[in-house]
Design a protein around this motif. Structure first.
Motif, mmCIF file in Angstrom:
data_model
loop_
_atom_site.group_PDB
_atom_site.id
_atom_site.type_symbol
_atom_site.label_atom_id
_atom_site.label_comp_id
_atom_site.label_asym_id
_atom_site.label_seq_id
_atom_site.Cartn_x
_atom_site.Cartn_y
_atom_site.Cartn_z
ATOM 1 N N PHE A 29 1.201 -1.110 0.528
ATOM 2 C CA PHE A 29 -0.284 0.040 0.275
ATOM 3 C C PHE A 29 0.485 1.262 0.265
ATOM 4 O O PHE A 29 1.456 1.528 0.632
ATOM 5 N N TRP A 30 0.520 1.717 -1.010
ATOM 6 C CA TRP A 30 1.461 3.633 -0.586
ATOM 7 C C TRP A 30 0.233 4.826 -0.959
ATOM 8 O O TRP A 30 -1.018 4.187 -1.300
ATOM 9 N N ASP A 31 0.865 6.002 0.149
ATOM 10 C CA ASP A 31 -0.200 7.119 -0.025
ATOM 11 C C ASP A 31 0.304 8.150 0.114
ATOM 12 O O ASP A 31 1.483 8.611 0.572
ATOM 13 N N THR A 32 -0.086 8.690 -1.023
ATOM 14 C CA THR A 32 0.891 9.650 -1.574
ATOM 15 C C THR A 32 1.122 10.982 -0.650
ATOM 16 O O THR A 32 1.798 11.409 -0.333
ATOM 17 N N ASP A 33 -0.253 11.417 -0.017
ATOM 18 C CA ASP A 33 0.193 12.017 1.363
ATOM 19 C C ASP A 33 1.042 12.033 2.108
ATOM 20 O O ASP A 33 1.509 12.169 3.237
ATOM 21 N N ASP A 34 1.187 10.220 2.409
ATOM 22 C CA ASP A 34 1.425 9.844 3.383
ATOM 23 C C ASP A 34 3.806 10.094 3.266
ATOM 24 O O ASP A 34 4.243 10.312 3.862
ATOM 25 N N VAL A 35 3.269 9.587 1.752
ATOM 26 C CA VAL A 35 5.394 9.829 1.022
ATOM 27 C C VAL A 35 5.680 11.708 1.798
ATOM 28 O O VAL A 35 6.666 11.621 2.039
ATOM 29 N N LEU A 36 4.343 12.060 0.519
ATOM 30 C CA LEU A 36 4.364 13.455 1.595
ATOM 31 C C LEU A 36 5.097 14.107 2.604
ATOM 32 O O LEU A 36 6.146 15.204 2.801
ATOM 33 N N THR A 37 4.077 14.080 3.240
ATOM 34 C CA THR A 37 3.973 14.033 5.171
ATOM 35 C C THR A 37 6.079 14.073 5.446
ATOM 36 O O THR A 37 5.983 14.460 6.092
ATOM 37 N N GLU A 38 6.235 12.150 5.167
ATOM 38 C CA GLU A 38 7.248 12.030 5.541
ATOM 39 C C GLU A 38 8.474 12.554 4.838
ATOM 40 O O GLU A 38 9.601 12.979 5.673
ATOM 41 N N LEU A 39 8.420 13.332 3.322
ATOM 42 C CA LEU A 39 9.492 13.674 2.872
ATOM 43 C C LEU A 39 9.330 15.577 3.266
ATOM 44 O O LEU A 39 10.420 15.354 3.781
ATOM 45 N N PHE A 40 8.452 15.763 3.403
ATOM 46 C CA PHE A 40 8.640 17.056 4.323
ATOM 47 C C PHE A 40 9.150 17.375 5.450
ATOM 48 O O PHE A 40 9.295 17.931 5.604
ATOM 49 N N GLY A 41 9.278 16.055 6.608
ATOM 50 C CA GLY A 41 8.998 16.064 7.648
ATOM 51 C C GLY A 41 8.413 17.076 8.532
ATOM 52 O O GLY A 41 8.310 17.898 9.630
ATOM 53 N N MET A 42 6.627 17.358 8.193
ATOM 54 C CA MET A 42 6.114 18.096 8.906
ATOM 55 C C MET A 42 4.743 17.661 8.104
ATOM 56 O O MET A 42 4.738 17.433 6.603
ATOM 57 N N SER A 43 3.362 18.378 8.606
ATOM 58 C CA SER A 43 2.176 17.714 8.153
ATOM 59 C C SER A 43 2.037 18.985 6.396
ATOM 60 O O SER A 43 2.102 19.880 6.648
ATOM 61 N N ILE A 44 1.413 18.190 5.672
ATOM 62 C CA ILE A 44 0.713 18.849 5.075
ATOM 63 C C ILE A 44 0.103 20.299 5.355
ATOM 64 O O ILE A 44 0.259 20.998 4.578
ATOM 65 N N GLY A 45 -0.916 20.092 6.214
ATOM 66 C CA GLY A 45 -1.192 21.907 6.550
ATOM 67 C C GLY A 45 -0.183 22.652 6.222
ATOM 68 O O GLY A 45 -0.334 24.086 6.368
ATOM 69 N N LYS A 46 1.197 22.410 7.623
ATOM 70 C CA LYS A 46 1.963 23.131 8.008
ATOM 71 C C LYS A 46 2.529 23.198 6.122
ATOM 72 O O LYS A 46 3.435 24.715 6.516
#
Ligand code: S3P
Length: 171
Positions: A29-46
């Motif tokens: 399973f992949w979730d693009t938002d989870d990958v991005l959150t990890e990549l950013f080191g912060m929430s998508i909102g932030k």
């Protein structure tokens, strides 16, 4: 084996149903938002707050291009993935795409006033859901190989419908 891509609005159960489908079928399973959150080191909102939406969409496109190279995976996307044709072209190269469709009323009931979704922040939450849904419906339909309408269904019932569909394909 083809990937299974879930597209649709925020609150359409892409992540929750996708996770269940992966669990029940034993597929990664992949979730693009989870990958991005990890990549950013912060929430998508932030991330939206600091760097803005255009930067988020660039990073989202990079993640889509990377994930598109996988095979046999269940992939939950962010609701805005359809805004860029290059995302969908890459993702659809080796995938079956399912649009999880629901009315604005159902989405509003599931979205907890838009908490954690920067595009739904602030007043007029219900109006924003309606507007985004009407702006994007044609795009979701354009890229979908199948549409599952999940008004009145739970995420678990949605997952079962997705599995039924996959089985038809595997026949
Ligand atoms: C967005 C949806 C979110 C997330 C971001 C932007 C959108 O994902 O990618 O907040 O544009 O619809 P979910 O659809 O998983 O909530």
């Amino acid at each position: 084996m083809k990937n299974l891509i879930l597209i649709g609005m925020m609150g359409s159960f892409k992540s929750s149903a996708g996770k269940l489908v992966a669990l029940k079928t034993g597929r990664p399973f992949w979730d693009t938002d989870d990958v991005l959150t990890e990549l950013f080191g912060m929430s998508i909102g932030k991330y939206f707050e600091i760097y803005g939406e255009p930067s988020f969409r660039e990073k989202e496109a990079e993640v889509c291009a990377r994930i598109a190279k996988e095979s046999g995976c269940i992939i939950a996307t962010g609701g805005g993935v359809v805004l860029r044709d290059d995302n969908m072209t890459a993702l659809k190269e080796n995938a079956l795409t399912i649009y999880l469709s629901a009315t604005a009323k159902s989405l509003v009931a599931r979205l907890n006033q838009g908490k954690g979704r920067p595009l739904l922040d602030g007043p007029d939450f219900e109006k924003k859901v309606e507007e985004i849904l009407s702006e994007r419906t044609a795009l979701y339909e354009k890229y979908a190989d199948h549409i599952i309408v999940n008004d009145g269904l739970t995420s678990s019932e949605t997952a079962d419908k997705i599995i039924e569909l996959i089985k038809q394909y595997d026949k």
